[in-house]
Enzyme design. Structure first.
Site, mmCIF file in Angstrom:
data_model
loop_
_atom_site.group_PDB
_atom_site.id
_atom_site.type_symbol
_atom_site.label_atom_id
_atom_site.label_comp_id
_atom_site.label_asym_id
_atom_site.label_seq_id
_atom_site.Cartn_x
_atom_site.Cartn_y
_atom_site.Cartn_z
ATOM 1 N N THR B 98 30.549 -1.462 -3.226
ATOM 2 C CA THR B 98 30.378 -0.090 -2.737
ATOM 3 C C THR B 98 30.362 0.880 -3.920
ATOM 4 O OG1 THR B 98 32.762 0.231 -2.443
ATOM 5 C CG2 THR B 98 31.539 -0.610 -0.543
ATOM 6 N N LYS B 127 33.835 0.038 -10.463
ATOM 7 C CA LYS B 127 34.752 0.437 -11.541
ATOM 8 C C LYS B 127 35.986 1.173 -11.031
ATOM 9 C CE LYS B 127 31.623 1.222 -15.475
ATOM 10 N NZ LYS B 127 30.323 0.821 -14.910
ATOM 11 N N GLY B 156 28.605 -5.267 -17.635
ATOM 12 C CA GLY B 156 27.620 -5.992 -16.830
ATOM 13 C C GLY B 156 27.319 -7.360 -17.415
ATOM 14 N N GLY B 209 13.676 6.843 -17.895
ATOM 15 C CA GLY B 209 14.551 6.333 -16.839
ATOM 16 C C GLY B 209 15.832 5.728 -17.384
ATOM 17 N N ASP B 223 31.469 7.366 -19.871
ATOM 18 C CA ASP B 223 31.117 6.002 -19.483
ATOM 19 C C ASP B 223 31.737 4.998 -20.476
ATOM 20 O OD1 ASP B 223 29.388 3.937 -18.068
ATOM 21 O OD2 ASP B 223 28.649 3.764 -20.122
ATOM 22 N N LYS B 227 34.785 2.101 -19.706
ATOM 23 C CA LYS B 227 34.718 0.675 -20.048
ATOM 24 C C LYS B 227 35.826 0.291 -21.019
ATOM 25 C CE LYS B 227 29.749 0.572 -19.207
ATOM 26 N NZ LYS B 227 28.450 0.904 -19.840
ATOM 27 N N GLY B 324 20.098 -3.188 -16.047
ATOM 28 C CA GLY B 324 19.351 -3.212 -14.796
ATOM 29 C C GLY B 324 20.100 -3.950 -13.714
#
Lengths: 346, 346
Positions: B98, B127, B156, B209, B223, B227, B324
């Site tokens: 979620t 996270k 990831g 993008g 970010d 991490k 990705g």
């Protein structure tokens, strides 16, 4: 409540074996959960046996001064051998650290097979048996529902096997590319930074204790080839031999080659490489000129590195791997802990 | 003999969830041993339930065209919720995907706690709960003898958690240093290679993008901080919060700074760093000028990297991590496989 001990037999008690014992001593508190208990230390002269666990501190002190462990006062005897351990069966893990023989794999091969067949996990630093018969050993381990830890055989502290099995789980490794030999790396660096020719740089490496008196295995590329072969067979499920690898060393490189490459921003490294091309596997060890965008470009001095490409997890490069007996022993301990924790390597 | 299936509930069915389903479909043959069987797919509108296992191919096709899974003809319904899964208990692993909420951790926090308490393993990409309560979640997992896979939450596809737990097993991690954010890396590269100022480079990243419309989390360093916090708490057994990290972003850097560094052979990277100094842990995120001998120096473009230093296994740097939804899903699959194989992360 006292936890059940993990009973260990150390087979082969050279530099790495003694470093491993020191590590068990130094990390005693951290290893409380695993509760390692060394029941056997065995080398070619005989061994030590204590069914209640050898006093690690005492043995560490003793073995600093005395290489003949059969003289160890508590349980030391020429009568204690690998076979007496097999007869008693009071062991959970065998740490096989006898010297490598790349032609026969012995005595390691027999030790590993018999240990697995008797239901003992095995962790080994011995390249010979892994080179010659990994697939067979893996089958035996699976059949007997035990694990075989081989992290130390290809890169030592650099977790090449772990990374390939655990960190790439669920993806297919498509290629392996590595700077796997610290000695040649040192020599090439030395030539680049000081401008001396190969023979001079080799001499320096020998004086620094980095290259051996007979440096053939390193400088002719065979050490790299050996590690590449293990990684390829283990991670790509192959049964290749050293004959399948095209091996070239670094002995004919000139300082002028290195300088020319440097002018183009490139560096020479001795690279071991396995690539699947169509249905064929191409394996080589040779000097390659690397561009700065290659993650192996910066692997200098005594560092080692390997890069895997995969179908779904992208690329993974791991760099590091301290050299020496303590990091090698620490890689044995790593396998031991991961096996205790339940990781499956076979 | 048919192997027992590994029954899966997918909670949260966004981009990564759909990519994970496609991966299960594409890797069906490779995953035969694990035999994954998706009994539930649930999102905020409702879900799909099939106690015999949802037909993955059919659902993958359906969900390419239709976002409302409650309309799925076989077992789709607004009545199927997380709670109905808890009531039925026909699940072995819950994949919690979620959306992240960094203030409350909800709804992920509740999902993870209840899943663990009901004896289901959990693998998560979320996270929020890991940031806010990893230690508590770890305790709950241990108490219920199940595993909690969090590899996707910090890097990831780059196996930061695996490397820290499994590859460094038996050693103590003394410091963590990482280039953990692809967007800032891209912007800094762009500034260096084309000589444009920050705002221009950001615009390019947005057009490609790579940067989001509101790039704050990336460019202000949050970010990276997130991490770093997860890695620090998980690998160094701490209970720090974001407030404990000194965070600076990259928004005020000038091309002239980058060029000046380049003239000295250095590169700017946004580095997250945790170092133990005496008894204090120092945590920071800031631009650092790296020398070429730093293994993070060459981490370019969308690559990420982390470097651990340790007491007995030396340094380990890992570089890679495709970006990705597919690589993110592959990192979920990696945790799933390693849990199936018996690895213990908690």
């Amino acid at each position: 409540m006292r936890r059940k001990a993990m009973r260990i037999a150390i087979i082969g008690f050279g530099g790495v074996g003694r470093a491993f014992l020191r590590l068990l001593k130094d990390k005693k508190d951290e290893l409380k959960e695993i509760n390692p208990q060394v029941n056997y230390v065995i080398d070619y002269m005989g061994g030590i046996y204590d069914p209640e666990g050898i006093d690690i501190e005492k043995l560490a002190d003793f073995s600093e001064k005395n290489r003949d462990i059969t003289k160890y006062p508590i349980g030391g005897s020429p009568e204690i051998t690998f076979d007496s351990m097999l007869a008693n069966k009071d062991v959970d893990v065998v740490i096989e650290m006898t010297p490598t023989n790349k032609d026969t794999g012995e005595p390691g091969m027999t030790h590993i097979i018999k240990s697995l067949e008797n239901g003992f996990h095995v962790v080994t630093s011995n390249k010979g048996p892994i080179l010659l018969g990994y697939k067979k050993l893996k089958e035996i381990a699976r059949k007997n529902n035990v694990q075989l830890g081989i992290g130390c055989t290809s890169g030592g502290a650099l977790p090449t096997i772990n990374a390939g099995i655990i960190d790439m789980a669920g993806s297919n490794i498509l290629s392996i590319e590595g700077v796997l030999n610290g000695t040649t790396n040192f020599i090439l660096n030395e030539m680049e930074s000081t401008g001396v020719e190969y023979q001079e740089a080799l001499k320096k490496a020998q004086q620094a204790g980095i290259a051996e008196t007979d440096p053939t295995l390193d400088v002719e590329g065979w050490d790299t080839a050996t590690k590449l072969l293990i990684l390829t067979n283990v991670l790509m499920n192959e049964e290749k031999t050293l004959d399948d690898i095209k091996v070239e060393g670094i002995t004919s490189i000139k300082v002028s080659d290195i300088q020319e490459a440097a002018e183009n921003g490139q560096k020479y490294k001795l690279v071991g490489k396995t690539v699947r091309k169509e249905d064929k596997l191409e394996m080589s060890v040779r000097l390659e000129k690397l561009n700065p965008d290659n993650p192996l470009y910066g692997v200098d001095g005594k560092n080692k590195a390997v890069r895997y490409t995969s179908d779904t997890l992208g690329d993974l490069t791991i760099i590091g791997g301290a050299s020496g007996v303590t990091p090698a022993a620490a890689s044995i301990l790593r396998d031991l802990i991961n096996i205790y924790m339940g990781c499956k390597f076979v």
